[in-house]
Scaffold this active site. Structure first.
Site, PDB file in Angstrom:
ATOM      1  CD  GLU A 126      -3.029  -1.063   0.285  1.00 57.58           C
ATOM      2  OE1 GLU A 126      -3.035  -0.096  -0.520  1.00 57.58           O
ATOM      3  OE2 GLU A 126      -3.879  -1.948   0.270  1.00 57.58           O
ATOM      4  CG  HIS A 174      -8.577  -5.277   8.184  1.00 56.11           C
ATOM      5  ND1 HIS A 174      -8.164  -6.467   7.624  1.00 56.11           N
ATOM      6  CD2 HIS A 174      -8.199  -4.298   7.307  1.00 56.11           C
ATOM      7  CE1 HIS A 174      -7.558  -6.223   6.463  1.00 56.11           C
ATOM      8  NE2 HIS A 174      -7.563  -4.916   6.258  1.00 56.11           N
ATOM      9  CG  HIS A 194      -9.865  -3.349   2.344  1.00 56.52           C
ATOM     10  ND1 HIS A 194      -9.055  -3.008   1.275  1.00 56.52           N
ATOM     11  CD2 HIS A 194      -9.007  -3.740   3.317  1.00 56.52           C
ATOM     12  CE1 HIS A 194      -7.791  -3.198   1.597  1.00 56.52           C
ATOM     13  NE2 HIS A 194      -7.728  -3.641   2.833  1.00 56.52           N
ATOM     14  CG  HIS A 221      -5.464   0.073   6.024  1.00 55.23           C
ATOM     15  ND1 HIS A 221      -6.834   0.181   5.899  1.00 55.23           N
ATOM     16  CD2 HIS A 221      -5.141  -1.161   5.566  1.00 55.23           C
ATOM     17  CE1 HIS A 221      -7.314  -0.926   5.368  1.00 55.23           C
ATOM     18  NE2 HIS A 221      -6.302  -1.758   5.158  1.00 55.23           N
TER      19      HIS A 221
END
Length: 264
Positions: free
Chosen positions: A118, A143, A213, A141
């Site tokens: 990423e 989840h 996502h 980032h």
């Protein structure tokens, strides 16, 4: 061989990375190699300190990102390893003057190490922040379970209503995530398309909820980015708990939500 000495301020920021990574793992928000963290460290170093270290690796960065110094986690990195193996599974890299390559100038000691796939998204967000929100140096980032569930719900198609229902669950969500959540449409991981839609999200919102996502936040440091995600997910979790119990929550009224804006 030239090496990089880390200033005390940088060491302090990396300590926050380790602490937040532990939180993400404990919350089950970082299964296997899920998630990534980065921070724009350009302001902490001089050009002379970061040039001439490591070997250049070709990469097509946005031209304006030339000479950025970025801390970032590694591809395949297990975030839980950031707790005690920070210099093995993450690195600080320097983007060259032409933005055509990077050099790893600290860390990355693990065999076959490379920055997260990423990288283009993180570099693009840092460039956007440098131009529009220079106080925001960190990107996280991860989840978050309940927020991901919300990205599968029909509310995801109505961003204003999704935010209203999450904000109404308790005052702190409105106060500490005042701009709310962006319902970011699905895009393939590690692509320029994902970077583009994420930047669009940060033009108006605190958090980019990547459809089906995960979620991404940017803030002055990693701990503050964690706080945004933590509080937003709490609102989503409370909402889903009410649904699971079989009732629609009363929630804060629109008038009460407006009243709370004085604290944001």
């Amino acid at each position: 061989m030239k090496t990089l000495n880390l200033p005390k301020q940088v060491k302090a920021e990396l300590s926050k990375v380790s602490e937040v990574a532990g939180y993400l793992w404990q919350r089950e928000w970082a299964e296997r190699n899920a998630g990534n963290i980065s921070m724009n460290l350009t302001s902490f170093f001089t050009k002379e300190e970061v040039q001439g270290i490591g070997t250049e690796v070709a990469f097509d960065f946005p031209k304006e990102a030339a000479e950025f110094v970025i801390y970032i986690t590694g591809t395949g990195c297990y975030l839980r390893d950031l707790v005690d193996k920070l210099d093995e599974v993450s690195c600080i890299l320097y983007i060259n003057e032409d933005a055509t390559a990077y050099s790893i100038i600290w860390g990355g000691k693990q065999d076959n190490f490379g920055p997260t796939c990423e990288l283009i998204s993180h570099a693009s967000i840092h460039l956007f922040n440098s131009q529009h929100h220079p106080e925001n140096l960190a990107v996280v980032h991860t989840h978050p379970l309940e927020l991901i569930c919300m990205s599968h719900h029909e509310l995801f198609n109505d961003e204003e209503e999704l935010n209203r229902q999450i904000w109404m669950m308790c005052p702190e969500v409105k106060v500490f995530v005042p701009k709310g959540i962006h319902c970011t449409p699905y895009a393939l991981s590690s692509t320029a398309a994902l970077a583009k839609v994420t930047i669009e999200a940060f033009k108006t919102r605190n958090i980019s909820l990547w459809e089906k996502h995960g979620a991404t936040a940017t803030a002055p440091d990693v701990m503050k980015a964690w706080d945004l995600l933590d509080v937003a997910n709490k609102g989503a979790k409370l909402l889903m708990m009410c649904w699971a119990a079989g009732f629609k929550p009363a929630g804060l009224s629109n008038e009460q939500l407006v009243e709370l804006e004085q604290f944001t």
